[in-house]
Motif scaffolding. Sequence first.
Motif, mmCIF file in Angstrom:
data_model
loop_
_atom_site.group_PDB
_atom_site.id
_atom_site.type_symbol
_atom_site.label_atom_id
_atom_site.label_comp_id
_atom_site.label_asym_id
_atom_site.label_seq_id
_atom_site.Cartn_x
_atom_site.Cartn_y
_atom_site.Cartn_z
ATOM 1 N N ALA A 197 1.695 1.790 -3.569
ATOM 2 C CA ALA A 197 0.536 2.291 -4.296
ATOM 3 C C ALA A 197 0.314 3.773 -4.020
ATOM 4 O O ALA A 197 0.001 4.557 -4.930
ATOM 5 C CB ALA A 197 -0.711 1.490 -3.918
ATOM 6 N N GLY A 211 -5.117 0.430 3.264
ATOM 7 C CA GLY A 211 -5.849 0.027 2.063
ATOM 8 C C GLY A 211 -7.066 0.902 1.815
ATOM 9 O O GLY A 211 -7.380 1.244 0.670
ATOM 10 N N SER A 219 -1.331 -3.106 -5.030
ATOM 11 C CA SER A 219 -2.314 -3.155 -3.949
ATOM 12 C C SER A 219 -2.862 -4.562 -3.750
ATOM 13 O O SER A 219 -3.288 -4.918 -2.639
ATOM 14 C CB SER A 219 -3.461 -2.182 -4.220
ATOM 15 N N TYR A 260 0.818 -1.209 0.000
ATOM 16 C CA TYR A 260 0.000 0.000 0.000
ATOM 17 C C TYR A 260 0.857 1.267 0.000
ATOM 18 O O TYR A 260 0.447 2.304 -0.525
ATOM 19 C CB TYR A 260 -0.937 -0.007 1.203
#
Length: 322
Positions: free
Chosen positions: A91, A237, A117, A88
């Motif tokens: 990302a 997330g 992810s 994450y």
Amino acid sequence: MDVAIEVMLRSAAVLAAFLVLPLVVGQTEHKTMGHMQGRVGPMYAGGFHGWAQLVADGVKFVQKEDITPYAADRGVFRTAPALGLVSYMMALAVIPLGPGTIAANVPASLLVVLAVSAIGTVGTLMAGWASGNKYSLLGGLRSAAQLVSYELPLLLACASFAMAAGSLSLVEIAHAWTPWWLLWQLPAAIVFLIAATAELQRPPFDMPVADSELVLGPYTEYTGLRFALFLLAEYAGIVVMSLLFAVLYLGGWTGPFDGVLAWVWTLLKGFVIAVLIIWIRVSWPRLREDQLQRFAWLGLVPLALFQVAITAVGVVLIGDKL
């Protein structure tokens, strides 16, 4: 030398955002659940409106003993909690908060976010396999099945946004956004939000960690800070998916006075989506495993394919006017 300093500053900014934003989402969840479900505990820690709840949780996790089961695969068991955090963080580094506010403006950044992810779910599968516990293993297998089922509609929804913008770059997609997208891409937005919630294993899609069936699924054997890392990865997330939704569907930094403070609009839009994900958790009961799979393959996938077809026809017939 200047390039090295810039890289260090960007990395520090991503790390700071990664440490702060998930905690803000976690605190928001405590307060939302406290109000909507009458949970008085999170409303009193520290005095005014329970401001110290996160501090109390942190102290609690630090005090707990870090235990590794005798039958566990120790290397995999200890590595699994960090995998979600790393994925994450990668990302978050490529999601633009503003036209120039981005840590790594890489080509095809949409694909990068979707690819890295999904690794977080692999960490959950590793935790279930390495724990040496039947409940953990069942939870890990459920997590893998859930990833396979909901990754497809998520990819199809993102493909619709990419087709409409004519680019796989999140910056270019945000630049191509128009208010007309709020109607034209609404089915894709619905599919994205539901599939992202399922990939995060948030209620009502939390079958891998169903406490009434599997104790706590893949996390059953985790204690202390390692368990806290899984919780932090879950909130991270939510941050990543909320910001991605804001950029793809809500125009990211587009808004009044979107100059120097353009990044504020992206954060505000992402925060609204994060609150919506929390509201869904509070309001909806958990589905059964068969209902989960049926909803993905018979509900979301056909709707996502329908949206892709609409987008393709619209791009071919109308083009830039959309």
